[in-house]
Design an enzyme around this catalytic site. Structure first.
Site, mmCIF file in Angstrom:
data_model
loop_
_atom_site.group_PDB
_atom_site.id
_atom_site.type_symbol
_atom_site.label_atom_id
_atom_site.label_comp_id
_atom_site.label_asym_id
_atom_site.label_seq_id
_atom_site.Cartn_x
_atom_site.Cartn_y
_atom_site.Cartn_z
ATOM 1 C CD GLU A 15 -49.285 92.967 108.589
ATOM 2 O OE1 GLU A 15 -49.351 93.178 109.810
ATOM 3 O OE2 GLU A 15 -49.925 93.645 107.756
ATOM 4 C CE LYS B 173 -50.336 92.170 113.040
ATOM 5 N NZ LYS B 173 -51.341 93.157 112.590
ATOM 6 N NE ARG C 81 -56.253 89.771 107.411
ATOM 7 C CZ ARG C 81 -57.296 90.568 107.164
ATOM 8 N NH1 ARG C 81 -58.246 90.169 106.330
ATOM 9 N NH2 ARG C 81 -57.387 91.744 107.736
ATOM 10 C CG ASP D 96 -51.393 97.345 105.663
ATOM 11 O OD1 ASP D 96 -50.561 96.969 106.517
ATOM 12 O OD2 ASP D 96 -52.148 98.324 105.831
ATOM 13 C CG ASP E 285 -49.045 95.485 113.602
ATOM 14 O OD1 ASP E 285 -50.125 95.362 114.197
ATOM 15 O OD2 ASP E 285 -48.909 95.236 112.393
ATOM 16 C CG ASP F 208 -47.903 96.438 109.112
ATOM 17 O OD1 ASP F 208 -47.392 96.163 108.003
ATOM 18 O OD2 ASP F 208 -49.127 96.433 109.330
ATOM 19 C CE LYS G 121 -49.700 99.357 108.507
ATOM 20 N NZ LYS G 121 -51.174 99.204 108.583
#
Length: 506
Positions: free
Chosen positions: A353, A269, A355, A351, A292, A274, A281
């Site tokens: 995202e 990933k 996956r 959020d 991230d 993010d 967030k």
């Protein structure tokens, strides 16, 4: 960026009288209340009289032997070191000092003691494994990230670590020292990537760094830009990246030895920042979201490390790079996205995202029919709720999951096997699409893994062996440093992935 990439690791015998160094490191065992034994120096190479004098001085200099404690004092006569550094080993039983304690002690010195270029580590290293653990700790601990400071620190990190060991003439020691150096350098590179701010590290830049790294290594790097991703149907990656002015990338990094015994795929990933997208967030600690992309950084550096070590395993990393931003072009809650494998996903929370990009990466990796596919991601806050900030959660096929946990123990990293309960699958059903990108809140770490499992392909009608590593907490240390682990980016799980690859090679 600022790490001493030229850190030198060597080994000498425990007869250290002729070894000149800026400092001599000795290990101190903590007091044993049960036996009423005071704190003491362990496995000292110094003459008995000088060691006894140092033992008597421990209370006066405040050396208790607790783990992570580092105390400096003047070197005694008979050594060619300027100072002695005493490092705590914690409780030392009849079985001696374990490998991880040696790693952490050596790393603690390398991290805390600055201004000394050449340091001789005389810790209890009676065999090749112990000497390698000391060398690895040195290589992991000698790290600092200050590329963005206008005033550079005056005190330098150590540039040469010398390991005093009874195994100095063993045939396997040179290879063990090389491995320690490679692992340390690779982990430090992951930390640099994680610590770099997102205005300087975004998908295009990350992809270019990977491409440049491939030029000097035995790897092939292929970069798919946003036009190619859109054309080829990478709906998950495009959905996450379309809200940013910095478009997404998918980077394939491939190491192919001449006669590989296995093919391992690692999907990472790489959300370079993010915000949460439209499902934004909270502002508090959002700056940590530059980390991230730790999974992609780890996947990249794992391939480079395996290539440098020359392991007979083909390893392919898939770096899923995007920036998750809110804008007029961003994906909205309620949108339906068609993924690379043709499945449709309803976006209930933008959020969730990671996956989505990982799902496309898993599909792409599966198309090559590897023997094993792994994915590594800072995927869920639920990982920290379940396992805290230092323990990686590993889920997937039982055999692969358990082998990774065992590899983590060998590497000295902390991981825990988690299940994939069958009752979680219905929670990611959608009313309008094949799947929803979020499900039941309870067990959220495992629910995310259940989602990812939907995108692992098959070979001859059987699912490709797969496991998922959630490093949300362990990849970024926002507390105090400890052992060889610094504050901020940690580089966790790279050593586990290399250890696992070595097992595949066997």
């Amino acid at each position: 960026m600022i790490t001493p990439s030229d850190l030198k690791l060597t080994a000498v015998s425990t007869d250290i009288k002729r070894i000149s160094a800026d400092a001599l490191v000795l290990g101190v065992a903590a007091a044993d209340k049960a036996t009423k034994r005071p704190a003491r120096i362990v496995s000292s190479p110094l003459p008995a009289g000088e060691t006894a004098a140092l033992d008597r001085a421990l209370p006066a200099v405040g050396a208790t032997g607790r783990a992570d404690e580092v105390v400096r004092l003047g070197a005694p006569d008979g050594t060619r070191a300027d100072v002695v550094v005493l490092v705590g080993l914690g409780a030392v039983g009849d079985d001696g000092v374990d490998l991880e304690t040696l790693r952490r002690a050596a790393g603690s010195v390398a991290r805390q003691v600055t201004g000394l270029g050449k340091v001789l580590f005389a810790l209890p290293a009676g065999d090749v494994e112990s000497a390698a653990a000391v060398a690895e700790g040195i290589s992991l601990g000698a790290y600092r990230f200050d590329a963005y400071r206008s005033d550079q620190p005056d005190e330098t990190l150590l540039s040469e670590g010398i390991v005093a060991t009874e195994a100095s003439t063993e045939a396997g020691l040179p290879a063990a020292l090389k491995r320690a150096a490679v692992l340390g350098r690779s982990v430090r590179a992951v930390r640099d990537l994680v610590n770099t701010p997102s205005n300087d590290l975004y998908p295009e830049v990350f992809a270019q760094l990977a491409y440049d790294a491939g030029k000097s290594a035995r790897v092939k790097v292929t970069v798919l830009d946003e036009k190619r991703l859109d054309k080829d149907g990478y709906g998950g990656i495009m959905a996450v990246g379309r809200g940013s002015s910095r478009p997404p990338r998918l980077v394939k990094v491939e190491y192919s030895p001449s006669k590989p015994v296995k093919h391992l795929a690692i999907v990472g990933k790489g959300i370079t920042f993010d915000t949460g997208g439209i499902s934004i967030k909270p502002a508090q600690n959002m700056h940590h979201m530059k980390s991230d992309m730790a999974g992609a950084a780890t996947a990249l550096e794992t391939v480079l490390a395996v290539a440098e070590l020359g392991l007979p395993v083909k390893v392919t990393a898939w770096l899923c790079l995007a920036e998750n931003m809110p804008s007029g072009s961003a994906t909205r809650p309620g949108d339906v996205v068609t993924m690379l494998n043709g499945k449709t996903v309803e976006i209930l929370n933008t959020d969730a995202e990671g996956r989505l990009v990982m799902a496309d990466g898993l599909t792409a990796a599966s198309e090559e029919k590897p023997d094993v596919v792994l994915d590594i991601a800072t995927l869920t806050g639920a990982q920290m709720v379940a396992l805290g900030r230092r323990t990686t959660g590993i889920m997937g096929d039982d055999a692969i999951r358990d082998a990774l946990v065992e590899a983590s123990r060998t590497a000295g990293e902390t991981a825990w096997a988690m299940p994939l309960p069958e009752e979680l699958r219905p929670s990611i059903k959608s009313e309008v699409a094949d799947l929803a990108n979020i499900g039941e809140r309870n067990g959220g770490m495992m629910t995310a893994a259940v989602f990812l499992k939907e995108f692992v392909g098959e070979v001859d009608g059987r699912a490709i062996p797969w496991a998922h590593l959630d490093i949300a907490g362990p990849s970024f240390n926002d507390a105090s440093p400890y052992g060889y682990t610094p504050k901020n980016g940690t580089g966790t799980m790279l050593r586990t992935l290399v250890s696992y690859t070595e097992r595949l090679a066997e």
